[in-house]
Scaffold this motif. Sequence first.
Motif, PDB file in Angstrom:
ATOM      1  N   LYS A  27     -27.900  18.040 -30.198  1.00 58.15           N
ATOM      2  CA  LYS A  27     -27.162  18.144 -28.940  1.00 58.15           C
ATOM      3  C   LYS A  27     -27.619  17.082 -27.959  1.00 58.15           C
ATOM      4  O   LYS A  27     -28.721  16.541 -28.044  1.00 58.15           O
ATOM      5  N   GLU A  28     -26.725  16.826 -27.025  1.00 59.04           N
ATOM      6  CA  GLU A  28     -26.967  15.922 -25.897  1.00 59.04           C
ATOM      7  C   GLU A  28     -26.458  16.699 -24.681  1.00 59.04           C
ATOM      8  O   GLU A  28     -25.260  16.826 -24.483  1.00 59.04           O
ATOM      9  N   ILE A  29     -27.370  17.245 -23.907  1.00 57.41           N
ATOM     10  CA  ILE A  29     -26.991  18.104 -22.793  1.00 57.41           C
ATOM     11  C   ILE A  29     -27.165  17.352 -21.479  1.00 57.41           C
ATOM     12  O   ILE A  29     -28.276  16.962 -21.113  1.00 57.41           O
ATOM     13  N   TRP A  30     -26.053  17.159 -20.804  1.00 52.18           N
ATOM     14  CA  TRP A  30     -26.018  16.425 -19.533  1.00 52.18           C
ATOM     15  C   TRP A  30     -26.095  17.396 -18.370  1.00 52.18           C
ATOM     16  O   TRP A  30     -25.340  18.363 -18.319  1.00 52.18           O
ATOM     17  N   VAL A  31     -26.995  17.142 -17.459  1.00 53.54           N
ATOM     18  CA  VAL A  31     -27.155  17.996 -16.290  1.00 53.54           C
ATOM     19  C   VAL A  31     -26.909  17.169 -15.029  1.00 53.54           C
ATOM     20  O   VAL A  31     -27.139  15.962 -15.019  1.00 53.54           O
ATOM     21  N   PRO A  32     -26.409  17.800 -13.970  1.00 51.13           N
ATOM     22  CA  PRO A  32     -26.135  17.041 -12.747  1.00 51.13           C
ATOM     23  C   PRO A  32     -27.410  16.565 -12.060  1.00 51.13           C
ATOM     24  O   PRO A  32     -27.401  15.577 -11.331  1.00 51.13           O
ATOM     25  N   TYR A  33     -28.519  17.262 -12.313  1.00 58.10           N
ATOM     26  CA  TYR A  33     -29.822  16.867 -11.762  1.00 58.10           C
ATOM     27  C   TYR A  33     -30.907  17.539 -12.603  1.00 58.10           C
ATOM     28  O   TYR A  33     -30.684  18.584 -13.220  1.00 58.10           O
ATOM     29  N   VAL A  34     -32.074  16.929 -12.653  1.00 58.42           N
ATOM     30  CA  VAL A  34     -33.200  17.484 -13.403  1.00 58.42           C
ATOM     31  C   VAL A  34     -33.541  18.855 -12.824  1.00 58.42           C
ATOM     32  O   VAL A  34     -33.632  19.026 -11.610  1.00 58.42           O
ATOM     33  N   LEU A  61     -23.397  17.778 -30.475  1.00 60.31           N
ATOM     34  CA  LEU A  61     -22.734  18.384 -29.325  1.00 60.31           C
ATOM     35  C   LEU A  61     -23.082  17.612 -28.067  1.00 60.31           C
ATOM     36  O   LEU A  61     -24.235  17.255 -27.836  1.00 60.31           O
ATOM     37  N   ARG A  62     -22.086  17.397 -27.221  1.00 62.23           N
ATOM     38  CA  ARG A  62     -22.303  16.985 -25.838  1.00 62.23           C
ATOM     39  C   ARG A  62     -21.780  18.112 -24.965  1.00 62.23           C
ATOM     40  O   ARG A  62     -20.655  18.571 -25.142  1.00 62.23           O
ATOM     41  N   SER A  63     -22.609  18.538 -24.012  1.00 60.35           N
ATOM     42  CA  SER A  63     -22.199  19.611 -23.117  1.00 60.35           C
ATOM     43  C   SER A  63     -22.965  19.492 -21.816  1.00 60.35           C
ATOM     44  O   SER A  63     -23.669  18.504 -21.602  1.00 60.35           O
ATOM     45  N   GLY A  64     -22.836  20.535 -20.946  1.00 59.53           N
ATOM     46  CA  GLY A  64     -23.346  20.394 -19.601  1.00 59.53           C
ATOM     47  C   GLY A  64     -24.242  21.481 -19.048  1.00 59.53           C
ATOM     48  O   GLY A  64     -24.464  21.523 -17.854  1.00 59.53           O
ATOM     49  N   ALA A  65     -24.734  22.400 -19.866  1.00 59.41           N
ATOM     50  CA  ALA A  65     -25.716  23.401 -19.445  1.00 59.41           C
ATOM     51  C   ALA A  65     -25.194  24.411 -18.432  1.00 59.41           C
ATOM     52  O   ALA A  65     -25.972  25.082 -17.764  1.00 59.41           O
ATOM     53  N   ALA A  66     -23.885  24.526 -18.307  1.00 55.84           N
ATOM     54  CA  ALA A  66     -23.334  25.532 -17.396  1.00 55.84           C
ATOM     55  C   ALA A  66     -23.323  26.894 -18.083  1.00 55.84           C
ATOM     56  O   ALA A  66     -23.410  26.992 -19.310  1.00 55.84           O
ATOM     57  N   GLU A  67     -23.193  27.939 -17.279  1.00 59.83           N
ATOM     58  CA  GLU A  67     -23.066  29.292 -17.805  1.00 59.83           C
ATOM     59  C   GLU A  67     -21.828  29.404 -18.673  1.00 59.83           C
ATOM     60  O   GLU A  67     -20.875  28.660 -18.498  1.00 59.83           O
ATOM     61  N   PHE A  94     -31.584  21.572 -13.348  1.00 57.74           N
ATOM     62  CA  PHE A  94     -30.359  22.356 -13.204  1.00 57.74           C
ATOM     63  C   PHE A  94     -30.452  23.634 -14.032  1.00 57.74           C
ATOM     64  O   PHE A  94     -30.659  23.587 -15.242  1.00 57.74           O
ATOM     65  N   ARG A  95     -30.362  24.764 -13.347  1.00 55.61           N
ATOM     66  CA  ARG A  95     -30.411  26.091 -13.969  1.00 55.61           C
ATOM     67  C   ARG A  95     -31.643  26.275 -14.858  1.00 55.61           C
ATOM     68  O   ARG A  95     -31.625  27.046 -15.795  1.00 55.61           O
ATOM     69  N   GLY A  96     -32.702  25.521 -14.576  1.00 60.34           N
ATOM     70  CA  GLY A  96     -33.925  25.632 -15.355  1.00 60.34           C
ATOM     71  C   GLY A  96     -33.853  24.973 -16.719  1.00 60.34           C
ATOM     72  O   GLY A  96     -34.737  25.144 -17.562  1.00 60.34           O
ATOM     73  N   HIS A  97     -32.797  24.191 -16.965  1.00 58.20           N
ATOM     74  CA  HIS A  97     -32.619  23.540 -18.266  1.00 58.20           C
ATOM     75  C   HIS A  97     -33.612  22.388 -18.413  1.00 58.20           C
ATOM     76  O   HIS A  97     -33.851  21.650 -17.458  1.00 58.20           O
ATOM     77  N   PRO A  98     -34.172  22.188 -19.599  1.00 58.30           N
ATOM     78  CA  PRO A  98     -35.161  21.122 -19.790  1.00 58.30           C
ATOM     79  C   PRO A  98     -34.586  19.704 -19.922  1.00 58.30           C
ATOM     80  O   PRO A  98     -35.344  18.731 -19.894  1.00 58.30           O
ATOM     81  N   SER A  99     -33.276  19.568 -20.034  1.00 61.44           N
ATOM     82  CA  SER A  99     -32.690  18.242 -20.218  1.00 61.44           C
ATOM     83  C   SER A  99     -33.013  17.324 -19.045  1.00 61.44           C
ATOM     84  O   SER A  99     -33.039  17.735 -17.892  1.00 61.44           O
ATOM     85  N   ARG A 100     -33.218  16.054 -19.381  1.00 62.53           N
ATOM     86  CA  ARG A 100     -33.452  15.033 -18.363  1.00 62.53           C
ATOM     87  C   ARG A 100     -32.316  14.005 -18.375  1.00 62.53           C
ATOM     88  O   ARG A 100     -32.437  12.934 -17.787  1.00 62.53           O
ATOM     89  N   LEU A 101     -31.214  14.353 -19.062  1.00 59.63           N
ATOM     90  CA  LEU A 101     -30.046  13.478 -19.094  1.00 59.63           C
ATOM     91  C   LEU A 101     -29.217  13.721 -17.842  1.00 59.63           C
ATOM     92  O   LEU A 101     -28.532  14.740 -17.724  1.00 59.63           O
ATOM     93  N   VAL A 102     -29.306  12.805 -16.891  1.00 58.97           N
ATOM     94  CA  VAL A 102     -28.583  12.918 -15.624  1.00 58.97           C
ATOM     95  C   VAL A 102     -27.615  11.749 -15.483  1.00 58.97           C
ATOM     96  O   VAL A 102     -27.788  10.704 -16.115  1.00 58.97           O
TER      97      VAL A 102
END
Length: 138
Positions: free
Chosen positions: A55-62, A35-41, A64-72
């Motif tokens: 999964k590969e979760i992309w966030v706009p910034y480290v 999965l590729r997604s974006g950690a939004a609600e 974001f919404r408390g998500h642990p992903s560091r993929l920015v």
Amino acid sequence: MTKIYTGIGSRETPASVCVRMTAIAQRLRERGFLLRSGAAEGADEAFEAGAEDLKEIWVPYVGFRGHPSRLVPTFDAFDMAAKFHPAWHRCSPAARRFHARNVHQVLGVDLKTPTSHVICWTKDGKASGGDSVDRFRN
């Protein structure tokens, strides 16, 4: 070769649809899809729940919404988003981060590994929201 899909949708995705998205993600995970997604609600959270660790979760910034992903987003993703967005000059810095994140959700870390398909929910099945597909056609 890894099979990849992008699971996205509205933050207002109905709970009943989110349940189905989680089930879809579980079935795809069983078949080896990443999965590729974006950690939004909403939709993003539902897909992520079913994908578990595949999964590969992309966030706009480290953070974001408390998500642990560091993929920015990378600088190249910002450049690509600017190239295709019809009003990039009017986007706030935050909006630009979200658009650049979306580029990675579809094209991956190298921007050269497209997803095999996108699963998405929008109201009435129409392109809508801040990242409307209609704006990127032509």
